[in-house]
Design a protein around this motif. Structure first.
Motif, mmCIF file in Angstrom:
data_model
loop_
_atom_site.group_PDB
_atom_site.id
_atom_site.type_symbol
_atom_site.label_atom_id
_atom_site.label_comp_id
_atom_site.label_asym_id
_atom_site.label_seq_id
_atom_site.Cartn_x
_atom_site.Cartn_y
_atom_site.Cartn_z
ATOM 1 N N THR A 197 -31.476 -39.745 15.218
ATOM 2 C CA THR A 197 -31.971 -38.827 14.202
ATOM 3 C C THR A 197 -31.093 -39.001 12.970
ATOM 4 O O THR A 197 -29.907 -39.355 13.082
ATOM 5 C CB THR A 197 -31.926 -37.364 14.665
ATOM 6 O OG1 THR A 197 -30.564 -36.972 14.841
ATOM 7 C CG2 THR A 197 -32.738 -37.156 15.934
ATOM 8 N N MET A 229 -25.750 -47.856 13.028
ATOM 9 C CA MET A 229 -26.990 -48.250 13.701
ATOM 10 C C MET A 229 -26.762 -49.471 14.592
ATOM 11 O O MET A 229 -27.338 -49.563 15.674
ATOM 12 C CB MET A 229 -28.092 -48.511 12.677
ATOM 13 C CG MET A 229 -28.479 -47.276 11.858
ATOM 14 S SD MET A 229 -28.830 -45.794 12.837
ATOM 15 C CE MET A 229 -30.256 -46.326 13.773
ATOM 16 N N TYR A 244 -37.831 -45.805 9.187
ATOM 17 C CA TYR A 244 -37.585 -44.366 9.183
ATOM 18 C C TYR A 244 -38.877 -43.647 9.498
ATOM 19 O O TYR A 244 -39.893 -43.845 8.832
ATOM 20 C CB TYR A 244 -37.032 -43.921 7.824
ATOM 21 C CG TYR A 244 -36.784 -42.443 7.741
ATOM 22 C CD1 TYR A 244 -35.866 -41.835 8.594
ATOM 23 C CD2 TYR A 244 -37.463 -41.657 6.819
ATOM 24 C CE1 TYR A 244 -35.630 -40.472 8.527
ATOM 25 C CE2 TYR A 244 -37.229 -40.295 6.740
ATOM 26 C CZ TYR A 244 -36.314 -39.713 7.599
ATOM 27 O OH TYR A 244 -36.078 -38.351 7.538
ATOM 28 N N ASP A 245 -38.840 -42.830 10.542
ATOM 29 C CA ASP A 245 -39.968 -41.990 10.934
ATOM 30 C C ASP A 245 -39.687 -40.599 10.365
ATOM 31 O O ASP A 245 -38.912 -39.839 10.936
ATOM 32 C CB ASP A 245 -40.071 -41.953 12.460
ATOM 33 C CG ASP A 245 -41.201 -41.072 12.962
ATOM 34 O OD1 ASP A 245 -41.722 -40.235 12.188
ATOM 35 O OD2 ASP A 245 -41.552 -41.210 14.148
ATOM 36 N N LEU A 274 -36.192 -39.771 12.197
ATOM 37 C CA LEU A 274 -35.594 -40.748 13.093
ATOM 38 C C LEU A 274 -35.385 -42.087 12.377
ATOM 39 O O LEU A 274 -36.302 -42.626 11.768
ATOM 40 C CB LEU A 274 -36.531 -40.960 14.292
ATOM 41 C CG LEU A 274 -35.983 -41.552 15.539
ATOM 42 C CD1 LEU A 274 -34.912 -40.651 16.165
ATOM 43 C CD2 LEU A 274 -37.112 -41.776 16.538
ATOM 44 N N VAL A 283 -34.560 -46.043 12.780
ATOM 45 C CA VAL A 283 -34.773 -47.066 13.793
ATOM 46 C C VAL A 283 -34.187 -48.389 13.298
ATOM 47 O O VAL A 283 -34.555 -48.867 12.231
ATOM 48 C CB VAL A 283 -36.289 -47.246 14.070
ATOM 49 C CG1 VAL A 283 -36.527 -48.301 15.142
ATOM 50 C CG2 VAL A 283 -36.938 -45.919 14.431
ATOM 51 N N GLU A 339 -29.868 -48.241 18.908
ATOM 52 C CA GLU A 339 -31.097 -47.517 19.237
ATOM 53 C C GLU A 339 -31.381 -46.504 18.148
ATOM 54 O O GLU A 339 -30.549 -46.257 17.277
ATOM 55 C CB GLU A 339 -30.965 -46.818 20.587
ATOM 56 C CG GLU A 339 -29.852 -45.778 20.631
ATOM 57 C CD GLU A 339 -29.633 -45.210 22.025
ATOM 58 O OE1 GLU A 339 -29.977 -45.875 23.013
ATOM 59 O OE2 GLU A 339 -29.111 -44.089 22.111
ATOM 60 N N SER A 340 -32.548 -45.913 18.212
ATOM 61 C CA SER A 340 -32.938 -44.921 17.207
ATOM 62 C C SER A 340 -32.010 -43.715 17.267
ATOM 63 O O SER A 340 -31.569 -43.309 18.337
ATOM 64 C CB SER A 340 -34.374 -44.467 17.455
ATOM 65 O OG SER A 340 -35.239 -45.575 17.374
#
Length: 120
Positions: free
Chosen positions: A59, A51, A107-108, A113, A115, A56-57
């Motif tokens: 997956t 990371m 985390y989305d 995703l 981040v 950047e973000s």
């Protein structure tokens, strides 16, 4: 995970260097223990490194592939899909939640995703 040989003196030198850094640090013993707990697992260290490298973000599947590359020393085409899937699952169920709880990553889940928030 692949193990890399190291000499006892390498470990001693590293521990002494860390102790030197800690002497000038204002962090509480609990904070230091928490930080070492987060860094204790190689896979968590690799995810944080991935990371930071990308900045950047990503997956989670892409992050898992990159962790697999760093863990094995092989390129993606030479890593089995099962290995990448196993890494994905361990990141999803174990390592990522710990790093999110610590405030290092977000985390989305809907977009799968990762981040980097505290690594920039």
């Amino acid at each position: 995970m692949t193990a890399t040989p190291h000499s006892e003196s390498d470990c001693v030198d590293f521990v002494l260097a860390v102790l030197d850094e800690l002497e000038g640090c204002d962090a509480s013993a609990e904070t230091v223990d928490d930080a070492f707990g987060l860094l204790a697992a190689q896979r968590r260290r690799l995810l944080l490194s991935v990371m930071r490298t990308y900045g950047e973000s990503l997956t989670l599947p892409d992050a898992a592939e990159e962790v697999a590359v760093r863990e094995t020393g092989c390129q993606v085409p030479n890593i089995s899909a099962e290995r990448v899937h196993e890494i994905y699952l361990s990141l999803y169920h174990d390592h990522l939640p710990r790093l999110v709880d610590a405030g290092l990553l977000e985390y989305d889940q809907e977009r799968d995703l990762v981040v980097p928030i505290a690594l920039e």
